[in-house]
Design a protein around this motif. Sequence first.
Motif, short mmCIF file in Angstrom:
data_model
loop_
_atom_site.label_atom_id
_atom_site.label_comp_id
_atom_site.label_asym_id
_atom_site.label_seq_id
_atom_site.Cartn_x
_atom_site.Cartn_y
_atom_site.Cartn_z
N GLN A 62 43.33 29.25 47.55
CA GLN A 62 42.49 28.10 47.24
C GLN A 62 42.98 27.49 45.93
O GLN A 62 43.26 28.22 44.97
CB GLN A 62 41.05 28.62 47.08
N ASP A 63 43.09 26.17 45.88
CA ASP A 63 43.48 25.46 44.64
C ASP A 63 44.77 26.02 44.04
O ASP A 63 44.87 26.15 42.81
CB ASP A 63 42.37 25.56 43.57
N GLY A 64 45.74 26.37 44.89
CA GLY A 64 47.02 26.86 44.36
C GLY A 64 46.96 28.26 43.78
O GLY A 64 47.85 28.69 43.06
N LYS A 65 45.88 28.98 44.10
CA LYS A 65 45.74 30.34 43.58
C LYS A 65 45.38 31.29 44.72
O LYS A 65 44.75 30.91 45.69
CB LYS A 65 44.62 30.42 42.53
N ARG A 66 45.80 32.54 44.54
CA ARG A 66 45.40 33.61 45.46
C ARG A 66 44.18 34.28 44.82
O ARG A 66 44.27 34.88 43.76
CB ARG A 66 46.54 34.61 45.60
N LYS A 67 43.03 34.14 45.46
CA LYS A 67 41.80 34.70 44.90
C LYS A 67 41.45 35.98 45.66
O LYS A 67 41.36 35.95 46.89
CB LYS A 67 40.65 33.69 45.01
N VAL A 68 41.29 37.06 44.94
CA VAL A 68 41.05 38.36 45.56
C VAL A 68 39.72 38.90 45.07
O VAL A 68 39.46 38.97 43.86
CB VAL A 68 42.17 39.36 45.23
N HIS A 69 38.86 39.27 46.02
CA HIS A 69 37.56 39.84 45.68
C HIS A 69 37.61 41.34 45.96
O HIS A 69 38.02 41.78 47.03
CB HIS A 69 36.47 39.18 46.54
N PHE A 70 37.24 42.14 44.95
CA PHE A 70 37.21 43.60 45.08
C PHE A 70 35.76 44.07 45.05
O PHE A 70 35.02 43.71 44.13
CB PHE A 70 37.93 44.27 43.89
N LEU A 71 35.38 44.86 46.04
CA LEU A 71 34.07 45.52 46.01
C LEU A 71 34.35 47.01 45.90
O LEU A 71 34.90 47.63 46.81
CB LEU A 71 33.27 45.21 47.28
N PHE A 72 34.01 47.58 44.73
CA PHE A 72 34.31 48.99 44.48
C PHE A 72 33.24 49.88 45.08
O PHE A 72 32.13 49.44 45.38
CB PHE A 72 34.43 49.24 42.96
N GLU A 73 33.59 51.17 45.23
CA GLU A 73 32.67 52.10 45.89
C GLU A 73 31.36 52.27 45.11
O GLU A 73 30.34 52.59 45.69
CB GLU A 73 33.37 53.45 46.09
N ASP A 74 31.41 52.04 43.79
CA ASP A 74 30.17 52.17 43.00
C ASP A 74 29.34 50.88 43.01
O ASP A 74 28.34 50.77 42.31
CB ASP A 74 30.48 52.57 41.55
N GLY A 75 29.77 49.88 43.82
CA GLY A 75 29.00 48.65 43.93
C GLY A 75 29.44 47.55 42.97
O GLY A 75 28.99 46.41 43.06
N LYS A 76 30.35 47.88 42.04
CA LYS A 76 30.82 46.84 41.11
C LYS A 76 31.71 45.86 41.85
O LYS A 76 32.38 46.22 42.82
CB LYS A 76 31.61 47.48 39.96
N GLU A 77 31.72 44.62 41.36
CA GLU A 77 32.55 43.58 41.98
C GLU A 77 33.46 42.95 40.94
O GLU A 77 33.04 42.70 39.81
CB GLU A 77 31.67 42.47 42.57
N MET A 78 34.68 42.68 41.35
CA MET A 78 35.65 42.03 40.47
C MET A 78 36.39 40.96 41.27
O MET A 78 36.66 41.16 42.46
CB MET A 78 36.65 43.07 39.94
N VAL A 79 36.67 39.83 40.63
CA VAL A 79 37.48 38.80 41.27
C VAL A 79 38.70 38.55 40.40
O VAL A 79 38.58 38.41 39.17
CB VAL A 79 36.68 37.49 41.45
N GLU A 80 39.87 38.54 41.02
CA GLU A 80 41.10 38.19 40.31
C GLU A 80 41.70 36.95 40.97
O GLU A 80 41.65 36.81 42.19
CB GLU A 80 42.12 39.33 40.36
N GLU A 81 42.26 36.07 40.14
CA GLU A 81 42.97 34.90 40.66
C GLU A 81 44.41 34.97 40.18
O GLU A 81 44.64 35.13 38.98
CB GLU A 81 42.30 33.61 40.17
N TYR A 82 45.33 34.86 41.12
CA TYR A 82 46.76 34.93 40.80
C TYR A 82 47.39 33.56 41.05
O TYR A 82 47.10 32.92 42.06
CB TYR A 82 47.46 35.94 41.72
N HIS A 83 48.27 33.15 40.15
CA HIS A 83 49.05 31.94 40.36
C HIS A 83 49.97 32.17 41.56
O HIS A 83 50.66 33.19 41.61
CB HIS A 83 49.86 31.64 39.09
N LEU A 84 49.96 31.25 42.51
CA LEU A 84 50.70 31.49 43.76
C LEU A 84 52.20 31.62 43.55
O LEU A 84 52.86 32.39 44.24
CB LEU A 84 50.43 30.34 44.74
N GLU A 85 52.76 30.86 42.62
CA GLU A 85 54.22 30.89 42.46
C GLU A 85 54.68 32.05 41.58
O GLU A 85 55.72 32.65 41.83
CB GLU A 85 54.70 29.55 41.88
#
Length: 202
Positions: free
Chosen positions: A20-43
């Motif tokens: 999305q918007d030239g970025k790879r957006k990754v959503h992590f849902l950890f086993e303890d319920g915590k959530e993290m989102v990382e966005e990577y530059h596509l190139e």
Amino acid sequence: MASEQWFKLIQDAKKTAIIQDGKRKVHFLFEDGKEMVEEYHLETNVIVRRAWREKGKLGQDVGWVVEVGDPEPRPQDNLEISGIRESSNAPFISRRITKVSLEWRIRNLPYPKDVYSVTAENDGTITVRTSNKKYFKKLSIPDLERAGLKPEADRITFTHQFNTLIITYKKPPLLIDLEKKVLQEVLQLKTRKEGEVQCPTS
């Protein structure tokens, strides 16, 4: 070892990816319920944003806290709720990551470069002080903590321009290896583009 524990958490997390918007957006849902989102530059595959979903003491959602990237804009109606609004001239910090370094930008610091001292501390932080006693800040370094590392003085450089103190920390080899392993996990994910439907409609 801490870096292996973090990598295992990443492997075991439920992950979804979208482009999305030239970025790879990754959503992590950890086993303890915590959530993290990382966005990577596509190139470049460099992380441009990392945020964690915070929960309040009673488990209520209190929104996202940005670890890497520019901080979320503050709601302007703060004034009506508390009668206090942070001065727009107050120093604020944004974090960036490059392929070779971790960076902090502390804006609204008008003092000349020779006033600042930036040191690696045994408590795992980088500490910023000014000789005129106008500013003091301990910067936590989650990337190093997750790799089980402490900051080293000879990896720190800093510069000052346009009222901004820019602190650069050269990544140690262990952190670079850990980031590569996490990136490989991310690049293996089935990724859909924004607007694509995940399952066929009947």
